[in-house]
Design a protein around this motif. Sequence first.
Motif, short mmCIF file in Angstrom:
data_model
loop_
_atom_site.label_atom_id
_atom_site.label_comp_id
_atom_site.label_asym_id
_atom_site.label_seq_id
_atom_site.Cartn_x
_atom_site.Cartn_y
_atom_site.Cartn_z
N GLN A 61 0.84 -1.20 0.00
CA GLN A 61 0.00 0.00 0.00
C GLN A 61 0.87 1.24 0.00
O GLN A 61 1.95 1.26 0.60
CB GLN A 61 -0.90 0.02 1.23
CG GLN A 61 -1.83 1.22 1.28
CD GLN A 61 -2.70 1.21 2.51
OE1 GLN A 61 -2.24 0.95 3.61
NE2 GLN A 61 -3.97 1.51 2.31
N ALA A 62 0.39 2.29 -0.65
CA ALA A 62 1.02 3.61 -0.60
C ALA A 62 -0.06 4.65 -0.35
O ALA A 62 -1.14 4.57 -0.92
CB ALA A 62 1.75 3.91 -1.90
N ILE A 64 -0.29 8.78 -0.45
CA ILE A 64 0.44 9.95 -0.92
C ILE A 64 -0.35 11.20 -0.56
O ILE A 64 -1.53 11.32 -0.90
CB ILE A 64 0.68 9.88 -2.44
CG1 ILE A 64 1.47 8.61 -2.78
CG2 ILE A 64 1.40 11.14 -2.92
CD1 ILE A 64 1.60 8.34 -4.26
N ASN A 76 2.41 11.96 -10.39
CA ASN A 76 2.14 10.67 -11.04
C ASN A 76 3.15 10.34 -12.13
O ASN A 76 3.47 9.17 -12.32
CB ASN A 76 0.72 10.65 -11.62
CG ASN A 76 -0.30 10.18 -10.62
OD1 ASN A 76 -0.01 9.39 -9.73
ND2 ASN A 76 -1.51 10.68 -10.77
N TRP A 79 5.99 8.90 -10.18
CA TRP A 79 5.54 7.64 -9.56
C TRP A 79 5.43 6.53 -10.60
O TRP A 79 5.95 5.43 -10.40
CB TRP A 79 4.19 7.86 -8.87
CG TRP A 79 3.57 6.60 -8.34
CD1 TRP A 79 2.66 5.80 -8.98
CD2 TRP A 79 3.81 5.98 -7.08
NE1 TRP A 79 2.32 4.73 -8.19
CE2 TRP A 79 3.02 4.82 -7.01
CE3 TRP A 79 4.61 6.31 -5.99
CZ2 TRP A 79 3.00 3.98 -5.90
CZ3 TRP A 79 4.59 5.46 -4.88
CH2 TRP A 79 3.80 4.31 -4.85
N ARG A 91 -3.30 2.09 -3.56
CA ARG A 91 -2.81 3.45 -3.36
C ARG A 91 -3.96 4.42 -3.15
O ARG A 91 -5.03 4.29 -3.73
CB ARG A 91 -2.01 3.89 -4.59
CG ARG A 91 -1.20 5.16 -4.33
CD ARG A 91 -0.51 5.64 -5.58
NE ARG A 91 -1.27 6.76 -6.13
CZ ARG A 91 -0.86 7.52 -7.12
NH1 ARG A 91 0.28 7.28 -7.73
NH2 ARG A 91 -1.58 8.53 -7.55
N THR A 93 -4.41 8.84 -2.74
CA THR A 93 -3.77 10.14 -2.83
C THR A 93 -4.77 11.19 -2.39
O THR A 93 -5.92 11.17 -2.81
CB THR A 93 -3.29 10.45 -4.27
OG1 THR A 93 -2.45 9.40 -4.70
CG2 THR A 93 -2.55 11.77 -4.33
N ILE A 107 5.07 10.68 1.12
CA ILE A 107 4.68 9.33 0.69
C ILE A 107 4.91 8.34 1.83
O ILE A 107 5.98 8.31 2.43
CB ILE A 107 5.48 8.89 -0.56
CG1 ILE A 107 5.21 9.87 -1.71
CG2 ILE A 107 5.12 7.46 -0.95
CD1 ILE A 107 6.03 9.61 -2.97
N VAL A 109 4.56 4.22 2.79
CA VAL A 109 4.49 2.91 2.13
C VAL A 109 4.48 1.80 3.18
O VAL A 109 5.15 1.88 4.19
CB VAL A 109 5.70 2.73 1.17
CG1 VAL A 109 5.84 1.29 0.72
CG2 VAL A 109 5.56 3.65 -0.02
#
Length: 115
Positions: A61-62, A64, A76, A79, A91, A93, A107, A109
Amino acid sequence: MIQRRHTTDRMSQSVTHKGVVYLAGQVGNAGDSVADQTRECLVRVENLLNEAGSSKKHMLQAVIWLADMKDFAAMNDVWDAWVPKGHAPARATGSADLATPDYRVEIIVTAAVAE
């Protein structure tokens, strides 16, 4: 066992527990463009993952955070070039006030330890 790395009284840059690596939010160099800050964040993420026995191919998972969603496309671009094809994490954002107005992106992670 819980393993903490780069720990201060306030936080650890990474914590590993039961085969999962949790990273603190990573930022770039204050004042740089969002693209440059994103690149620096990702260098830091990759280094922390490697140190913990993981890699960007093992991201789960991220999250942002952008100071301004107008920077979404520029972030992006960096990324998308960094994430290995076929290994994109879940993800999210969003926008947020970051620690200082000079930060444009942060960010966070979570990744599996490489087997």
